[in-house]
Design an enzyme around this catalytic site. Structure first.
Site, PDB file in Angstrom:
ATOM      1  N   HIS A 151       0.625   4.381  -2.604  1.00  0.00           N
ATOM      2  CA  HIS A 151       0.366   5.738  -2.154  1.00  0.00           C
ATOM      3  C   HIS A 151       1.522   6.668  -2.489  1.00  0.00           C
ATOM      4  CE1 HIS A 151      -3.118   5.011   0.906  1.00  0.00           C
ATOM      5  NE2 HIS A 151      -3.218   4.227  -0.142  1.00  0.00           N
ATOM      6  N   ASP A 162      -4.463 -13.861  -3.049  1.00  0.00           N
ATOM      7  CA  ASP A 162      -5.236 -14.775  -3.894  1.00  0.00           C
ATOM      8  C   ASP A 162      -6.368 -14.023  -4.572  1.00  0.00           C
ATOM      9  OD1 ASP A 162      -7.112 -14.369  -1.876  1.00  0.00           O
ATOM     10  OD2 ASP A 162      -6.672 -16.273  -0.875  1.00  0.00           O
ATOM     11  N   HIS A 201      -5.916  -5.363  -2.529  1.00  0.00           N
ATOM     12  CA  HIS A 201      -6.651  -5.401  -1.259  1.00  0.00           C
ATOM     13  C   HIS A 201      -6.948  -6.834  -0.829  1.00  0.00           C
ATOM     14  CE1 HIS A 201      -8.296  -0.993  -1.571  1.00  0.00           C
ATOM     15  NE2 HIS A 201      -7.013  -1.054  -1.253  1.00  0.00           N
ATOM     16  N   ARG A 206       0.832  -1.201   0.000  1.00  0.00           N
ATOM     17  CA  ARG A 206       0.000   0.000   0.000  1.00  0.00           C
ATOM     18  C   ARG A 206       0.870   1.255   0.000  1.00  0.00           C
ATOM     19  NH1 ARG A 206      -3.120  -2.935   0.203  1.00  0.00           N
ATOM     20  NH2 ARG A 206      -4.167  -3.270   2.169  1.00  0.00           N
ATOM     21  N   ASN A 253      -2.738   7.774   4.919  1.00  0.00           N
ATOM     22  CA  ASN A 253      -1.442   7.140   5.172  1.00  0.00           C
ATOM     23  C   ASN A 253      -1.179   6.822   6.638  1.00  0.00           C
ATOM     24  OD1 ASN A 253      -0.823   7.339   2.421  1.00  0.00           O
ATOM     25  ND2 ASN A 253       0.122   9.359   2.661  1.00  0.00           N
TER      26      ASN A 253
END
Length: 321
Positions: free
Chosen positions: A64, A245, A186, A60, A89
């Site tokens: 960002h 996955d 995600h 992430r 953040n």
């Protein structure tokens, strides 16, 4: 005439070479710091063993970083008004991993490996550690000197419509397929209740969000009670928080998306067909997702990169030289 044409061709070839030289490339440190990638990999591995949550944090963090000022490690800079202090953040994890890798790299190859490259490599290694497929990371980025909280305003948001998400990605040279693949990241990690609890109790003034599966709603309400702790973390991919996955996409189909912006990938017809590509026969779907994710990560990791004489190679990732 023939000599002129030849000279023009030579000039074009030289220009192409010079432009190419300003780009990132796989194996950039093969001569200057041949152990660079292995040092980053072993560092991520060590931290992951003690805290698996750093994998999602590093992935992430790279995302960002690239969407603000380009992939220049500006998200790593400390300060009272830097990107690191922006609301999206605040929940990021893994800054200590980058610092650790940088310390080791400075000992092995002083002033050679950028923090931006460490972050790009660490993101890839995090995906592999959680069960994803590896890809070749082009390196050669340099670090930026500017980090402002105000520049984070255009980060993709959890309430963004699909059109808004597409627009923000298009501004970075990424298409709808990249959008769906990258949001698929995600599949690992968590989010805070404060970013989705409005869907559970008062969505648009009509009670809970109707796109949430009716049998799933009580589970979410139990995890995030009304007026409860907004900082509590909840898995973005229910049932598979630490596994890279394709269950994330099945959850979207089943109305089990956590963030509004994620669930819209299924409810919007223009992206639903892309989501469906990563569903179906699990082995084939996983292969498709991993391949497309790797391609999109390479594209994303080249957003606004600083190379050549631009930027700097920070001695410490949290501080500008």
């Amino acid at each position: 005439m023939g000599r002129c044409i030849m000279l023009i061709c030579l000039f074009v070839a030289l220009l192409a070479t010079l432009v190419q030289g300003q780009r990132t490339r796989v194996g950039f440190y093969s001569r200057t710091c041949p152990t660079a990638e292995s040092i980053v990999k072993s560092t991520v591995d060590t931290h992951f063993k003690s805290n698996p949550a750093v994998a999602a944090g590093l992935l992430r963090m790279h995302f960002h970083d690239c969407f603000v000022q380009g992939c220049d490690a500006s998200i790593l800079i400390d300060g009272s008004n830097t990107e690191k202090t922006a609301l999206p953040n605040l929940g990021l994890k893994g800054f200590e991993v980058i610092d650790d890798a940088k310390t080791q790299l400075e000992a092995a190859c002083p002033g050679i490996v950028s923090c931006a490259d460490i972050l790009a490599l660490a993101a890839r290694d995090s995906v592999v550690l959680t069960g994803g497929r590896s890809w070749r990371v082009p390196t050669g980025r340099r670090d930026g000197r500017v980090s402002l909280v105000s520049d984070t305003a255009n980060l993709p948001g959890f309430t963004d419509s699909i059109d808004k998400q597409k627009q923000k990605f298009a501004e970075k040279g990424l298409n709808a397929q990249d959008l769906v693949a990258l949001v698929g990241g995600h599949t690992i990690g968590t989010t805070a209740c404060q970013f989705f609890n409005y869907r559970l109790y008062n969505a648009s003034g009509n009670g809970s969000d109707p796109t949430i599966n009716a049998s799933f709603l009580p589970q979410l309400q139990a995890l995030c009670p009304q007026n409860g702790d907004g900082t509590k973390r909840v898995a973005l991919d229910t049932g598979s928080v630490n596994k890279f996955d394709v269950s994330f996409f099945s959850n979207l189909r089943n109305g089990r998306g956590i963030l509004e912006s994620d669930q819209k990938l299924w409810t919007d017809a223009s992206t639903r067909t892309l989501v469906q590509r990563f569903m179906g026969v699990r082995g084939l779907a996983a292969l498709k997702f991993n391949v497309e994710f790797g391609k999109s990560m390479v594209k994303m990791s080249n957003i606004g990169v600083k190379t050549g004489s631009d930027g700097e190679i920070r001695k410490k990732c949290s501080v500008i030289n």
